[in-house]
Design an enzyme around this catalytic site. Structure first.
Site, PDB file in Angstrom:
ATOM      1  N   HIS A 466       0.965  -1.128   0.020  1.00 19.31           N
ATOM      2  CA  HIS A 466       0.204  -0.083  -0.132  1.00 19.31           C
ATOM      3  C   HIS A 466       1.069   1.442  -0.167  1.00 19.31           C
ATOM      4  O   HIS A 466       0.926   1.932  -0.875  1.00 19.31           O
ATOM      5  CB  HIS A 466      -1.229  -0.456   1.488  1.00 19.31           C
ATOM      6  CG  HIS A 466      -1.551   1.048   1.115  1.00 19.31           C
ATOM      7  ND1 HIS A 466      -2.962   0.997   1.044  1.00 19.31           N
ATOM      8  CD2 HIS A 466      -1.602   2.259   1.694  1.00 19.31           C
ATOM      9  CE1 HIS A 466      -3.926   2.366   0.859  1.00 19.31           C
ATOM     10  NE2 HIS A 466      -2.610   2.722   1.820  1.00 19.31           N
ATOM     11  N   GLU A 467       2.223   1.577   1.145  1.00 18.56           N
ATOM     12  CA  GLU A 467       2.384   2.614   0.931  1.00 18.56           C
ATOM     13  C   GLU A 467       3.833   2.568  -0.423  1.00 18.56           C
ATOM     14  O   GLU A 467       3.760   3.755  -1.039  1.00 18.56           O
ATOM     15  CB  GLU A 467       3.482   2.438   2.405  1.00 18.56           C
ATOM     16  CG  GLU A 467       3.008   2.823   3.615  1.00 18.56           C
ATOM     17  CD  GLU A 467       1.817   3.713   4.385  1.00 18.56           C
ATOM     18  OE1 GLU A 467       1.840   4.740   3.062  1.00 18.56           O
ATOM     19  OE2 GLU A 467       0.733   3.107   4.100  1.00 18.56           O
ATOM     20  N   HIS A 470       1.802   4.218  -2.783  1.00 17.56           N
ATOM     21  CA  HIS A 470       1.886   5.744  -2.991  1.00 17.56           C
ATOM     22  C   HIS A 470       3.088   6.564  -3.452  1.00 17.56           C
ATOM     23  O   HIS A 470       3.197   7.199  -4.149  1.00 17.56           O
ATOM     24  CB  HIS A 470       1.516   6.612  -1.382  1.00 17.56           C
ATOM     25  CG  HIS A 470       0.076   6.182  -0.658  1.00 17.56           C
ATOM     26  ND1 HIS A 470      -0.625   7.204  -1.303  1.00 17.56           N
ATOM     27  CD2 HIS A 470      -0.659   5.524   0.969  1.00 17.56           C
ATOM     28  CE1 HIS A 470      -1.536   6.435  -0.384  1.00 17.56           C
ATOM     29  NE2 HIS A 470      -1.531   5.888   0.441  1.00 17.56           N
ATOM     30  N   HIS A 473       3.269   6.810  -7.453  1.00 21.11           N
ATOM     31  CA  HIS A 473       2.317   7.711  -7.431  1.00 21.11           C
ATOM     32  C   HIS A 473       3.429   9.282  -7.392  1.00 21.11           C
ATOM     33  O   HIS A 473       3.570   9.571  -8.404  1.00 21.11           O
ATOM     34  CB  HIS A 473       1.469   7.748  -6.384  1.00 21.11           C
ATOM     35  CG  HIS A 473       0.291   8.902  -7.125  1.00 21.11           C
ATOM     36  ND1 HIS A 473      -0.409   8.927  -6.508  1.00 21.11           N
ATOM     37  CD2 HIS A 473       0.603   9.360  -8.244  1.00 21.11           C
ATOM     38  CE1 HIS A 473      -1.485   9.983  -7.014  1.00 21.11           C
ATOM     39  NE2 HIS A 473      -1.205  10.531  -8.524  1.00 21.11           N
TER      40      HIS A 473
END
Length: 674
Positions: A466-467, A470, A473
């Site tokens: 999940h991190e 990010h 991105h």
């Protein structure tokens, strides 16, 4: 004082010179850089040339670049490696930086130039990114008081100053309360059910504190397994109460008054700017554009999820009755959920953990990024870092430098709880040259114990992915303007890249490629992978209700529902009543430690986790149709990531998917419809 923050860094990739920094460097640097930035603003305002896009919008975009990097560094340290001196500085600097921001946004001459460009520019002369910057900048001024009277501008300044101080104090109180508690056990019989790996970590924690026996804390790697495995119900209750009364106790770290003050000030600020509530203000710049849309979304999901959640809890209650428990409580949930999971799927975190050593999981994430986007990651030992446990990677694409990635995995007293991605430097283009980003992932995974490396639960595996989503991105950002770059997107769009990456953890062939035993190198058995996939929706109804409860609580705080007649505890419990399937535990509440909405940027935005799940499920279903590493599909998704906020998020999604997102993929994935 020779301040390294005010000198050329002279480091590889102009990275932060952490090893030369001392806390006292930050205040003088930030004060000086604020003055420098003000002079840059004055130069724009005093420019005798007629306002145009370049001499006003582009010039404004370049203001305070070094200040942004230094202040980001300071507040990142306050989150990941703080101390009393840094916390005191944070209390001093937060209102100063808030005032500086107001000085820009309430600068009449500057706004007049921006407004003139906004009102008169020929849209045909701007490309789409320039148009987006102009629109965002103009709205930013208006949403921050540029159209207010002089008297109301001063009121806004005072509100923002108070909010900056309060949110910082809220966060510091939660950290103090988290660190202040520990559960010290000396009788081994009280720890029945806890796996040896958890006991070893608790023993190491006790030794660190020069205590006999075992010590458990409120930090995630200690708290969660205790609640999941400890047979001793009284101790589960004690640890639960300790966690659920953080910043609620009658001491100097109590956050109840701070919660009320933050809510009141946010409401005053919104009304000052012409909005009905803080939620109305926030949601004007979100995909979900109004409180009514958010509440319809949350309540629609609640209606679908609650029957499933109730069935799940009924199964747990049947197990609890076998142990003589007639009334299950919240502190029983994790224990009996783990029992049921083991009974239904014969799946145990302790069985899986040896196959998920942290480094191998990280290499799996790197491999996914390589196959999807052509990125490679190599350790750089010559980059300064803020703690010896941090590792720095250079990210490359086709041999060219793309970014720096800092990773910081383990809990410390100076680190707040949870997991997050952040940046020390953003991405932008200057004179047609790329300035590449410096990105960081911070987590709280268990440390290695002796010869045993850091081993992750499967939930922590998905947290890492999940991190990392990010981080991608930020790493893939490719825009001209930093304020539109990377994660500078609508808040209910920002969770798409992160939640999208979690899907890869459930893909059999990919999971097999990195899930290997830390001692033997043997891959995770096929049967265990099948169990992980089969259990993917386990307790999904309950978890959905839990998220919806927090989303509804957030909206209630920020749509004017809080009143002085109710305590924070009572308000929270009344608001979340429809999402709660266990009896109340008197004297507990999550609000005083709900950092996401009171210190973390998610105010009137907690719903975005579920909102983005619709997007990520729909996006990944497209990959499932074409192949999870399909080059053309990955190229389209890479464009979505690299575009940042330069395109409206719905338009950006449609360009990727060919249509708007449809919720059916989420409902099917969650097992809420057939």
């Amino acid at each position: 004082m020779n301040n390294p923050l005010l000198q050329p860094f002279g480091t590889p990739f102009d990275s932060i010179p952490f090893e030369s920094l001392k806390p006292e460097h930050f205040k003088s640097a930030i004060l000086q850089l604020i003055e420098d930035a003000k002079q840059e603003i004055d130069a724009i305002v005093d420019n005798p040339a007629a306002p145009d896009f370049d001499n006003t919008l582009v010039a404004l975009e370049q203001v305070g670049k070094r200040l942004n990097i230094v202040s980001a560094t300071f507040f990142n340290l306050d989150s990941a490696e703080t101390n009393d001196e840094i916390q005191q500085l944070a209390q001093e600097l937060s209102p100063i930086l808030a005032a500086y921001s107001n000085d820009i946004m309430l600068n009449k001459g500057l706004f007049q130039r921006v407004k003139q460009v906004h009102d008169t520019v020929d849209e045909q002369s701007l490309n789409s990114e320039e148009s987006r910057l102009l629109d965002k900048t103009y709205k930013g001024f208006v949403r921050n008081g540029a159209l207010l009277s002089t008297e109301n501008k001063e009121k806004l300044r005072e509100i923002d100053k108070q909010l900056a101080t309060l949110t910082m104090k809220f966060s510091q109180n939660v950290l103090q309360e988290t660190n202040a508690y520990h559960l010290h056990i000396q009788d081994r019989e009280q720890l029945t059910g806890l796996p040896e790996s958890i006991l070893a970590a608790a023993k190491a924690e006790a030794e660190k504190r020069q205590l006999d026996g075992w010590v458990f804390t409120l930090h995630f790697p200690s708290f969660v397994p205790f609640m999941k495995y400890a047979v001793n119900r009284d101790l589960r209750r004690e640890l639960y109460r300790a966690s659920s009364t953080r910043a609620l106790k009658p001491n100097e770290y109590n956050n109840e008054g701070i919660v009320r003050n933050i809510v009141v000030l946010r409401d005053e600020r919104a009304k000052l700017l012409g909005f009905g509530t803080h939620a109305d203000f926030v949601l004007q710049e979100r995909m979900a554009s109004s409180p009514a849309i958010v509440l319809d979304f949350l309540n629609n999901l609640l209606e679908k999820a609650k029957p499933h959640a109730q069935q799940e809890i009924d199964q747990l209650k049947a197990l609890a009755r076998e142990d003589g428990i007639d009334e299950m409580m919240p502190y029983d949930h994790a224990y009996y959920a783990e029992k049921l999971r083991k009974a239904k799927f014969n799946l145990s975190d302790e069985t899986l953990k040896p196959y998920f050593p942290l480094q191998r999981v990280l290499e799996g994430a790197f491999e996914a990024a390589n196959r999807l986007y052509g990125l490679t990651f190599s350790v750089r030992n010559d980059i300064p870092k803020y703690h010896e446990e941090v590792t720095v990677y250079e990210v490359s694409e086709n041999g060219a430098h793309k970014a720096l990635l800092y990773t910081d995995w383990h809990p410390r007293e100076g680190k707040r709880a949870g997991a997050w991605m952040t940046a020390y430097r953003g991405q932008w283009k200057e004179d047609n040259k790329q300035v590449r980003p410096h990105i960081s992932i911070v987590c709280n995974f268990a440390r290695p114990a002796g010869e045993i490396p850091s081993l992750l639960t499967f939930n922590e595996v998905t947290t890492l992915f999940h991190e990392f989503g990010h981080a991608l991105h930020g790493i893939l950002a490719d825009t001209t303007f930093e304020s539109l770059s990377g994660t500078n997107v609508y808040w209910d769009f920002v969770e798409l890249p992160s939640q999208f990456m979690e899907n890869y953890c459930y893909e059999k062939e990919f999971l097999r490629s990195f899930a290997k035993h830390h001692q033997t190198g043997e891959p995770l058995p096929e049967a265990e992978i099948d169990k992980i996939i089969a259990a993917a929706n386990f307790m999904e109804g309950y978890q959905t209700l839990r998220q919806l409860g927090f989303g509804l609580l957030d909206m209630a705080y920020h749509t004017g529902k809080l009143n002085n007649d109710l305590s924070i505890e009572r308000f929270e419990k009344d608001t979340m009543r429809d999402t709660q399937l266990y009896p109340d535990v008197p004297g507990t509440a999550q609000s005083p430690s709900f950092s996401h909405i009171f210190a973390g940027g998610y105010s009137a935005g907690y719903y975005s986790y579920k909102w983005a799940e619709v997007l990520d499920a729909d996006a990944f279903s497209y990959f499932k149709e074409t192949g999870i590493f399909h080059p053309q599909t990955a190229t389209k998704f890479k464009h979505l990531l690299s575009s940042g906020g330069t395109i409206d998020p719905m338009e950006l999604y449609i360009r990727f998917r060919g249509r708007k997102p449809e919720p059916e993929a989420l409902l099917k994935r969650a097992g809420l419809v057939r």
